[in-house]
Each structure stands twice: as structure tokens, then as C-alpha cells.
Motif scaffolding. Structure first.
Motif, short mmCIF file in Angstrom:
data_model
loop_
_atom_site.label_atom_id
_atom_site.label_comp_id
_atom_site.label_asym_id
_atom_site.label_seq_id
_atom_site.Cartn_x
_atom_site.Cartn_y
_atom_site.Cartn_z
N ARG A 1 0.83 -1.20 0.00
CA ARG A 1 0.00 0.00 0.00
C ARG A 1 0.86 1.25 0.00
O ARG A 1 1.79 1.37 0.78
N CYS A 2 0.53 2.16 -0.89
CA CYS A 2 1.24 3.45 -0.96
C CYS A 2 0.84 4.30 0.24
O CYS A 2 -0.34 4.41 0.55
N ALA A 3 1.83 4.90 0.89
CA ALA A 3 1.56 5.71 2.08
C ALA A 3 0.93 7.05 1.71
O ALA A 3 0.41 7.76 2.56
N LEU B 1 5.84 4.03 -1.51
CA LEU B 1 5.23 5.13 -2.23
C LEU B 1 5.17 4.76 -3.71
O LEU B 1 6.03 4.03 -4.20
N CYS B 2 4.18 5.26 -4.44
CA CYS B 2 4.10 5.03 -5.89
C CYS B 2 5.36 5.60 -6.53
O CYS B 2 5.80 6.69 -6.17
N ILE B 3 5.92 4.87 -7.47
CA ILE B 3 7.13 5.34 -8.15
C ILE B 3 6.76 6.52 -9.06
O ILE B 3 5.79 6.45 -9.82
N GLU C 1 2.93 13.59 -6.07
CA GLU C 1 1.75 13.88 -5.24
C GLU C 1 1.61 12.85 -4.11
O GLU C 1 1.10 13.17 -3.05
N CYS C 2 2.06 11.63 -4.35
CA CYS C 2 1.99 10.62 -3.30
C CYS C 2 2.98 10.95 -2.19
O CYS C 2 2.65 10.83 -1.01
N PHE C 3 4.17 11.39 -2.57
CA PHE C 3 5.14 11.80 -1.57
C PHE C 3 4.58 12.98 -0.77
O PHE C 3 4.65 12.99 0.47
ZN LIG Z 1 0.46 6.48 -4.35
#
Ligand SMILES: [Zn+2]
Length: 90
Positions: free
Chosen positions: A9-11, A48-50, A54-56
Motif C-alpha cells: 500500500r502506498c503511504a 510510495l508510488c514510483i 503527489e503521493c510523496f
Molecule cells: Zn500512491
């Protein structure tokens, strides 16, 4: 073939994705955080998504990295991590 794909799961966006679409972040022994492209570094990891800034940013806002890693992460360390993550942009 019915091979199970490991999901993480992406944080940031909280989406579960195949492991290879995410980058693992780990604590460094000397302090700070760094991407772990091998996914094998010891200790706690957070995903995190590579290549998704925006995910970071979302994870940073939620303090999800510090929470997942059970550690304090300074703004400087987060900035340094953001810089390193740019290398993994697709
Ligand atoms: Zn993500």
C-alpha cells in the motif's frame, strides 16, 4: 499460471499496488531516510508510488512516513528524500 503478485500500500494515495509499481523507503543507519530500490534493506519500510510526487507530498502532509517508520523525520531529511525520489521518476 496463477502466480500471486505481492501487493503493498502506498503511504500517499493509500492504494494497494503490485510491489514493482512502488518504491520502498527505509531509514538509514546514520539517520535520515532513503529509497531502497532493492526492497531488501533491513528494518521498517514504507512504500510510495514510483514517480508520483503527489503521493510523496500526501504522505508528507499526513506524516505517514514518520508514522510507518516509527521515527522522527526532519523537514531537511524529507527534502533530501524528495530529491532522491526524482531519480525514480518514470
Ligand atoms: Zn500512491
Amino acid at each position: 499460471m496463477n502466480k500471486k503478485i505481492p501487493m503493498r500500500r502506498c503511504a500517499g494515495c493509500s492504494e494497494a499496488k503490485p510491489k514493482k509499481e512502488l518504491i520502498r523507503i527505509t531509514m538509514l543507519d546514520g539517520g535520515g531516510v532513503a529509497p531502497d530500490p532493492t526492497g531488501r534493506a533491513h528494518g521498517r519500510g514504507v512504500y510510495l508510488c514510483i514517480g508520483k510526487k503527489e503521493c510523496f507530498e500526501a504522505a508528507r502532509k499526513k506524516k505517514a512516513l514518520a508514522r510507518a517508520l516509527h521515527a522522527e523525520i526532519s523537514n531537511e531529511e524529507l527534502d533530501a528524500l524528495a530529491e532522491k525520489l526524482l531519480e525514480y521518476e518514470k
